[in-house]
Design a protein around this motif. Structure first.
Motif, mmCIF file in Angstrom:
data_model
loop_
_atom_site.group_PDB
_atom_site.id
_atom_site.type_symbol
_atom_site.label_atom_id
_atom_site.label_comp_id
_atom_site.label_asym_id
_atom_site.label_seq_id
_atom_site.Cartn_x
_atom_site.Cartn_y
_atom_site.Cartn_z
ATOM 1 N N LEU A 20 0.839 -1.203 0.000
ATOM 2 C CA LEU A 20 0.000 0.000 0.000
ATOM 3 C C LEU A 20 0.872 1.249 0.000
ATOM 4 N N GLU A 21 1.892 1.185 0.845
ATOM 5 C CA GLU A 21 2.811 2.308 0.980
ATOM 6 C C GLU A 21 3.597 2.494 -0.317
ATOM 7 N N GLU A 22 4.038 1.364 -0.901
ATOM 8 C CA GLU A 22 4.802 1.439 -2.152
ATOM 9 C C GLU A 22 3.948 2.021 -3.269
ATOM 10 N N ALA A 23 2.673 1.661 -3.267
ATOM 11 C CA ALA A 23 1.759 2.217 -4.268
ATOM 12 C C ALA A 23 1.719 3.735 -4.145
ATOM 13 N N ALA A 24 1.695 4.224 -2.888
ATOM 14 C CA ALA A 24 1.667 5.665 -2.666
ATOM 15 C C ALA A 24 2.937 6.329 -3.205
ATOM 16 N N PHE A 25 4.100 5.657 -2.996
ATOM 17 C CA PHE A 25 5.359 6.192 -3.543
ATOM 18 C C PHE A 25 5.270 6.259 -5.056
ATOM 19 N N ASP A 26 4.779 5.172 -5.676
ATOM 20 C CA ASP A 26 4.699 5.106 -7.128
ATOM 21 C C ASP A 26 3.796 6.210 -7.670
ATOM 22 N N LEU A 27 2.810 6.582 -6.873
ATOM 23 C CA LEU A 27 1.888 7.633 -7.319
ATOM 24 C C LEU A 27 2.440 9.017 -6.997
ATOM 25 N N GLY A 28 3.712 9.052 -6.558
ATOM 26 C CA GLY A 28 4.379 10.340 -6.415
ATOM 27 C C GLY A 28 4.312 10.962 -5.038
ATOM 28 N N GLU A 29 3.836 10.217 -4.039
ATOM 29 C CA GLU A 29 3.801 10.778 -2.694
ATOM 30 C C GLU A 29 5.206 10.759 -2.073
ATOM 31 N N THR A 30 5.465 11.701 -1.192
ATOM 32 C CA THR A 30 6.718 11.658 -0.442
ATOM 33 C C THR A 30 6.559 10.644 0.677
ATOM 34 N N ARG A 31 7.667 10.376 1.382
ATOM 35 C CA ARG A 31 7.614 9.432 2.497
ATOM 36 C C ARG A 31 6.601 9.892 3.557
ATOM 37 N N TRP A 32 6.676 11.170 3.897
ATOM 38 C CA TRP A 32 5.779 11.714 4.908
ATOM 39 C C TRP A 32 4.329 11.704 4.405
ATOM 40 N N GLY A 33 4.169 12.045 3.113
ATOM 41 C CA GLY A 33 2.833 12.043 2.527
ATOM 42 C C GLY A 33 2.219 10.659 2.572
ATOM 43 N N ALA A 34 3.023 9.653 2.233
ATOM 44 C CA ALA A 34 2.526 8.279 2.253
ATOM 45 C C ALA A 34 2.135 7.883 3.667
ATOM 46 N N PHE A 35 2.947 8.305 4.639
ATOM 47 C CA PHE A 35 2.654 7.963 6.023
ATOM 48 C C PHE A 35 1.333 8.612 6.465
ATOM 49 N N ARG A 36 1.223 9.906 6.133
ATOM 50 C CA ARG A 36 0.068 10.669 6.608
ATOM 51 C C ARG A 36 -1.221 10.218 5.907
ATOM 52 N N LEU A 37 -1.111 9.993 4.597
ATOM 53 C CA LEU A 37 -2.330 9.735 3.821
ATOM 54 C C LEU A 37 -2.725 8.255 3.772
ATOM 55 N N VAL A 38 -1.741 7.367 3.883
ATOM 56 C CA VAL A 38 -2.062 5.940 3.730
ATOM 57 C C VAL A 38 -1.986 5.202 5.069
ATOM 58 N N ILE A 39 -0.825 5.309 5.723
ATOM 59 C CA ILE A 39 -0.616 4.484 6.915
ATOM 60 C C ILE A 39 -1.416 4.992 8.105
ATOM 61 N N LEU A 40 -1.321 6.296 8.346
ATOM 62 C CA LEU A 40 -1.963 6.860 9.536
ATOM 63 C C LEU A 40 -3.459 6.538 9.616
ATOM 64 N N PRO A 41 -4.216 6.738 8.513
ATOM 65 C CA PRO A 41 -5.644 6.392 8.609
ATOM 66 C C PRO A 41 -5.870 4.910 8.917
ATOM 67 N N LEU A 42 -4.993 4.064 8.386
ATOM 68 C CA LEU A 42 -5.175 2.624 8.605
ATOM 69 C C LEU A 42 -4.894 2.225 10.051
ATOM 70 N N VAL A 43 -3.922 2.894 10.689
ATOM 71 C CA VAL A 43 -3.598 2.508 12.076
ATOM 72 C C VAL A 43 -4.327 3.380 13.101
#
Lengths: 290, 272
Positions: free
Chosen positions: B162-185
């Motif tokens: 999921l996180e890698e998908a966010a990177f591939d879509l151009g998110e930064t590390r922090w962006g991926a954390f905030r937008l993908v991981i944080l909501p999930l956890v």
């Protein structure tokens, strides 16, 4: 590949830094200070330390019959608590893992952990209320005419053991439950197919495989109970002090921090040695990989 | 057939064991609403007098304010530290990981008196005045391992892709954390907050030794236990505290399960 692994190590280290620093600062540094203090003597009549490194505090403790008696009592009481807690908890963990329907397990676990999360102090105090001379048990029994004279329950080692076994119950149930859950059920069937009775299968397959959980339970109950302060104070009525009560008197009552520190260090050492021996004795169970 | 009977015996034992676990908690409200001043059977009649007395007590109010301040601060700080540790231990390999995590989890088993005394020695030695701030320092240390235990389950069931998908879509590390991981956890985070709050609210030893002259609810309770007259009010206070703990834990459990459902896991107990 090597580069990515290194960058991973750097990222991991960066992330772990804040909690690690906090623990170093608030846990490791104070523990080291305690150790440091224990090697100094208090100037008579002052609150500052005498110069020079010394083992005098430890020598005093080694020859002090009262400290030795209290230390032995603490370890003995904790040993009894651990035995009672783990023996009482095992069947419950077994029931949870082998009998309860999978969709009901979370509810049972929740029910078991709830009392643990409610104020420790209030629970201990309620046991005092239950066991008092004119408390719940005695007033009920005399009221029903079962006994004439109230039974003395407080200020006994038995009462302390029971209160602590109650307080630490989930600590014993959870690790044993986890170990039992990990057991491959086909191993048990295999045991029975090979002609073992139910009891022998339990004895030769289930129990050895559950041992990592039992060992964790023993340590997780034994180590903190040695240093319990509230139960000896409330249930023991101050008459059966354990090492924590003694440390508190030394540190705050008598303001002798070096001697109090030496007591803390000695208590931790005693616990560590016993835990270490216990682990060594049971090493063969921990080596088995399922 | 034999299996059934075996299960029945175990079931009876487990129910008895639960009764043993709940015995003190069941008695608590009985005596809190009992009109008699002595804590014994038979009960004397229903009253809410003790709850009213409790509400009118200024020291108790001060203890309540202190306890809430400490519990809110400690739970937020402990959960933040817990997020760092849980993320590091579930996602990354780094040198010394095992010992470091073991060390951070140590307060879970260390006798509290040792933690309290060692902190006290340092604080007094450094000339730092005891206050609710020093209690917070200790409580964060005690709560963090529990927060980590809850958060590790939440983080470890995350799918790395999921996180890698966010990177591939151009998110930064922090962006991926905030937008993908944080909501999930997020449910795990709320659960960790609630559990840390409960632990801090009920914690006695550290508050007893590190609070100086400031009362917290548990230390106030402890100071009143010597006075038989004060016991009914303490029973009322205990009832409120226990009810609050149960509500908070039930909420925590609800969020934890919702979190598991969201990531498709079927985990059992929260701290297991």
């Amino acid at each position: 590949m090597a580069a990515s692994r290194r960058s991973e190590a750097v990222q991991g280290a960066t992330l772990i830094a804040p909690p690690l620093l906090y623990s170093l600062l608030i846990l490791a540094a104070p523990l080291l200070t305690l150790l440091f203090y224990s090697f100094f003597l208090l100037k008579t009549g002052y609150s500052d330390l005498e110069q020079g490194f010394t083992l005098e505090n430890y020598r005093q403790l080694a020859v002090d019959p009262i400290f030795r008696a209290i230390m032995v009592r603490s370890l003995w009481v904790s040993g009894l608590v651990t035995l009672a807690t783990v023996l009482l908890a095992f069947p419950v963990a077994y029931y949870l893992s082998f009998v309860v329907r999978p969709d009901r397990k979370a509810l049972w676990l929740f029910l078991i952990t709830i009392p643990f999360w409610t104020s420790y102090l209030i629970r201990v105090f309620l046991w005092k209320v239950i066991m008092e001379q004119n408390g719940v048990i005695n007033s009920t029994l005399t009221g029903l005419g079962i006994i004439d004279e109230p039974v003395t329950m407080l200020r006994t080692v038995g009462a302390i053991v029971m209160t602590l076994a109650h307080a630490y119950a989930p600590f014993a149930i959870l690790p044993i439950f986890v170990a039992l859950e990990k057991i491959d059920r086909s191993l048990l069937e295999a045991g029975r197919d090979l002609g073992e009775s139910r009891l022998m299968t339990f004895w030769r397959v289930t129990l050895p495989l559950a041992m990592p959980g039992v060992i964790a339970a023993v340590l997780i109950v034994f180590i903190p109970t040695v240093g319990d302060y509230v139960t000896p104070e409330l249930i023991g009525g101050g008459r059966i002090p354990m090492v924590a009560n003694f440390i508190q008197v030394q540190m705050l009552g008598l303001n002798n921090r070096p001697l109090g520190s030496a007591m803390s260090v000695s208590a931790m050492l005693a616990v560590a040695v016993i835990a270490g021996i216990f682990l060594l004795v049971n090493l063969r169970y921990l080596k088995v990989r399922q | 057939m034999k299996g059934r009977m075996n299960g029945g015996g175990l079931r009876a034992y487990a129910v008895l064991y639960l009764l043993f676990l709940y015995a003190p908690i069941i008695l608590l409200p009985l005596f809190a609403f009992n009109a008699g001043t002595i804590i014994a059977f038979p009960l004397k009649g229903f009253t809410t007098q003790w709850f009213q007395e409790m509400w009118g007590n200024p020291t108790l109010r001060r203890a309540l304010t202190n306890s809430l301040t400490i519990a809110v601060s400690s739970s937020i700080l402990a959960t933040c530290l817990g997020i760092f540790a849980a993320r590091a231990s579930t996602r990354f390999a780094f040198p010394g990981k095992g010992p470091i995590m073991g060390f951070i989890m140590l307060p879970m088993v260390l006798p509290e008196i040792i933690v309290a005394m060692s902190l006290l020695v340092v604080l007094l030695g450094a000339g730092i005045e005891l206050s609710i701030l020093t209690v917070i320092l200790g409580h964060v240390l005690m709560c963090t391992p529990y927060a980590i235990a809850v958060l590790t389950t939440a983080f470890s069931s995350l799918d790395k892709s999921l996180e890698e998908a966010a990177f591939d879509l151009g998110e930064t590390r922090w962006g991926a954390f905030r937008l993908v991981i944080l909501p999930l956890v997020m449910p795990g985070i709320i659960s960790a907050l609630l559990i840390s709050f409960t632990i801090s609210l009920d914690e006695f030893i550290i508050a007893f030794f590190l609070a100086g002259n400031e009362p917290t609810l548990p230390t106030y309770i402890f100071s009143q236990l010597r006075f038989p007259k004060a016991i009914p009010v303490i029973m009322a206070l205990g009832t409120v505290l226990v009810a609050l703990s149960i509500v908070l834990l039930a909420l925590g459990e609800y969020f934890r399960r919702r979190g598991n459902a969201r990531i498709g896991a079927t985990g059992t107990g929260g701290l297991v």
